[in-house]
Enzyme design. Sequence first.
Site, short mmCIF file in Angstrom:
data_model
loop_
_atom_site.label_atom_id
_atom_site.label_comp_id
_atom_site.label_asym_id
_atom_site.label_seq_id
_atom_site.Cartn_x
_atom_site.Cartn_y
_atom_site.Cartn_z
N HIS A 102 96.97 -50.09 4.47
CA HIS A 102 97.90 -48.85 4.94
C HIS A 102 97.30 -48.17 6.07
CE1 HIS A 102 99.51 -44.95 3.79
NE2 HIS A 102 100.09 -45.41 2.99
N ASP B 27 101.82 -49.78 -3.74
CA ASP B 27 102.73 -50.80 -3.96
C ASP B 27 102.31 -52.01 -5.05
OD1 ASP B 27 104.96 -49.38 -2.46
OD2 ASP B 27 103.68 -50.08 -0.68
#
Length: 370
Positions: free
Chosen positions: A256, A307
Amino acid sequence: MTATKGLEGIVAATSSISSIHDGVLCYRGINIDDLAERASFEETAYLLWNGKLPNKSELERLQRQLSDYAAVPEAVLAQMKLYPQDANTMAVLRTAVSALALYDENANDNTRESNLKKAIKLQAQIPTLVAAFARIRQGKEALAPLKGVSIAHNFLYMLTGEEPDPIAVRALDQALVLHADHELNASTFSARVTIATLSDIYSGVTSAIGTLKGPLHGGANEAVMKMLNEIGTLDQAEAYIQRKLANREKIMGFGHRVYKNGDPRAKHLQKMSRQLSALKGDSTLYDISVKVDQLVTGQKGLKPNVDFYSASVYTMLGIPGDLFTPIFAISRLSGWTAHILEQLEDNRLIRPRAEYVGATNQTYVPIELR
């Protein structure tokens, strides 16, 4: 002027809605871990919109409003029946939300009171739209929303036509809490840019949905599920991942830009995935996910993001892969509209500059000489 690619590290706004400091995500100063374990999505939406958690009467009022507003205009449902059945689900949602504005006589009223009411209406109606199209494309009639149940409960019912298991409802509700806001992400920035022109809230949300549609923002969990399906069985996981790593292929659901030491939301989704595996009596998806997590984290030092485990959670809830990103939108609507309200409180047109890198000292050449 010097450009910063992707605006990385650029502070473009001040906000009191959510924060990410030292890898800790907070909504209005409350740690996401606390909210994920203790708050409902409706409480979380109220918090984002109003800057505080609701008391009992405030929460009950919001729940009544969400229930009252959940039905969508019949004309919008009729339009959805004309959409191609294989249409991209985010394109469908983008179009349907834009159409909702045509049936709201207060669409262009930008007062806070009116926009808060529209935020609540949109929060109630977007789950209805997503579930409706999921059924329409199967040749089924859209189901009217139930009265007096949570957004998570209503969505699962409208999607399947069956009363959902309480564990499933809690899992989806918690996922909605975890996805509700995330500082100045791409879709939230789109919403603020649009509303800063003093456009209407429907236009701001439509812009955000269009931004979320992109696979670099909202579609990663669908790609994760595709990967898990390709792996198929636990004994194939290691060879599959080693092949990906050897070919330097991107493995979706890991890393991320903001979190360097792991996404704090991932652990809650992993726990949900484990609980749903127990509920279904089938741990295949969870076991494969854990194995992939161990391999990628161990060899690349990349940890799962929000996710990764949400893919197995949604699949075990019986949700088709192409509805994963629309569910993201159901949740993030609360954050988008909170940012729209905040932008209008102290608005200034968002108009950055660009560093010009094109040709210079050019002259016009008449067409007959070109």
